[in-house]
Design an enzyme around this catalytic site. Sequence first.
Site, PDB file in Angstrom:
ATOM      1  N   LYS A  26       0.821  -1.216   0.000  1.00 45.88           N
ATOM      2  CA  LYS A  26       0.000   0.000   0.000  1.00 45.88           C
ATOM      3  C   LYS A  26       0.854   1.264   0.000  1.00 45.88           C
ATOM      4  O   LYS A  26       0.552   2.225  -0.694  1.00 45.88           O
ATOM      5  CB  LYS A  26      -0.931   0.024   1.221  1.00 45.88           C
ATOM      6  N   ARG A 100     -10.142   0.141   8.931  1.00 51.98           N
ATOM      7  CA  ARG A 100      -9.787  -1.260   9.179  1.00 51.98           C
ATOM      8  C   ARG A 100     -10.927  -2.052   9.814  1.00 51.98           C
ATOM      9  O   ARG A 100     -10.764  -3.231  10.077  1.00 51.98           O
ATOM     10  CB  ARG A 100      -8.539  -1.338  10.059  1.00 51.98           C
ATOM     11  N   ARG A 134      11.827  -7.061   4.554  1.00 54.36           N
ATOM     12  CA  ARG A 134      11.446  -5.644   4.583  1.00 54.36           C
ATOM     13  C   ARG A 134      12.289  -4.867   5.597  1.00 54.36           C
ATOM     14  O   ARG A 134      12.443  -5.286   6.733  1.00 54.36           O
ATOM     15  CB  ARG A 134       9.964  -5.484   4.901  1.00 54.36           C
ATOM     16  N   ARG A 167      10.979  -3.108  11.781  1.00 54.03           N
ATOM     17  CA  ARG A 167       9.926  -2.656  12.673  1.00 54.03           C
ATOM     18  C   ARG A 167       9.557  -3.779  13.636  1.00 54.03           C
ATOM     19  O   ARG A 167       9.591  -4.956  13.289  1.00 54.03           O
ATOM     20  CB  ARG A 167       8.680  -2.239  11.877  1.00 54.03           C
ATOM     21  N   ARG A 178      -1.787 -10.688  12.236  1.00 53.27           N
ATOM     22  CA  ARG A 178      -2.397  -9.510  11.625  1.00 53.27           C
ATOM     23  C   ARG A 178      -3.129  -9.875  10.334  1.00 53.27           C
ATOM     24  O   ARG A 178      -4.206  -9.343  10.047  1.00 53.27           O
ATOM     25  CB  ARG A 178      -1.329  -8.449  11.334  1.00 53.27           C
TER      26      ARG A 178
END
Length: 223
Positions: A26, A100, A134, A167, A178
């Site tokens: 996104k 969300r 990532r 992160r 998630r």
Amino acid sequence: MVALSTWCSKAAAFRGVILGAPASGKGTMSARIVEHFKVAHVSSGDKLRLHMNSGTELGKAVSKYVCTGKFVPDDVMISMINKELELVADRNWLLDGFPRTLTQAEMLQKEHLVNIVLYLNVPNEVILDRVKNRWVHMPSGRVYNVGFNNPKVPGKDDVTGEPLSKRDDDKVEIVQERLERYSKATEPILAFYSKLGILHSFKGNTTDELWPHVKETMEKFMQ
């Protein structure tokens, strides 16, 4: 209750939402849309992390949710997003990472009349592999993925040269949780926007694969 046709017809400017599972691309897709179409970008995730890194009261309140992969309560998110969109004023905008939950979608539609929703449908196995590779420049939120969106210098941000980091919420076990929660929460949101006639879904593995289709849809909408 506001009629669905009224919700859609009142929205004249570009009021966009981009949806997709965690690590679906996104942020990267939003950056391309913002650069190409010159719209304001409001990222709920970036705003939350900014508050957390700054140690604000909001940041302290939401950290226990974000760091464990749980959704921040609806009332907290809605309040924050309303304030951010007030700052954008009358500019065209793209909202990234929000809503969300169905409640958030309904409240957003009543307040701001979204008129286009872009859904990035990326397989979970692709996302999990992507998360392992990532890296993020924490101060700016710029994201890199080793293998298809590499930094120019390994381990360094392209703009500042500062080191990249992992992160806390990028741990595989947290992302798996998630993804499961996202899937359950997103089904009614997609149904809601589909009923409004403003949902556009794009299925693929990478931003490069999806971008031409997103760009074409945006160009038709912006005419």
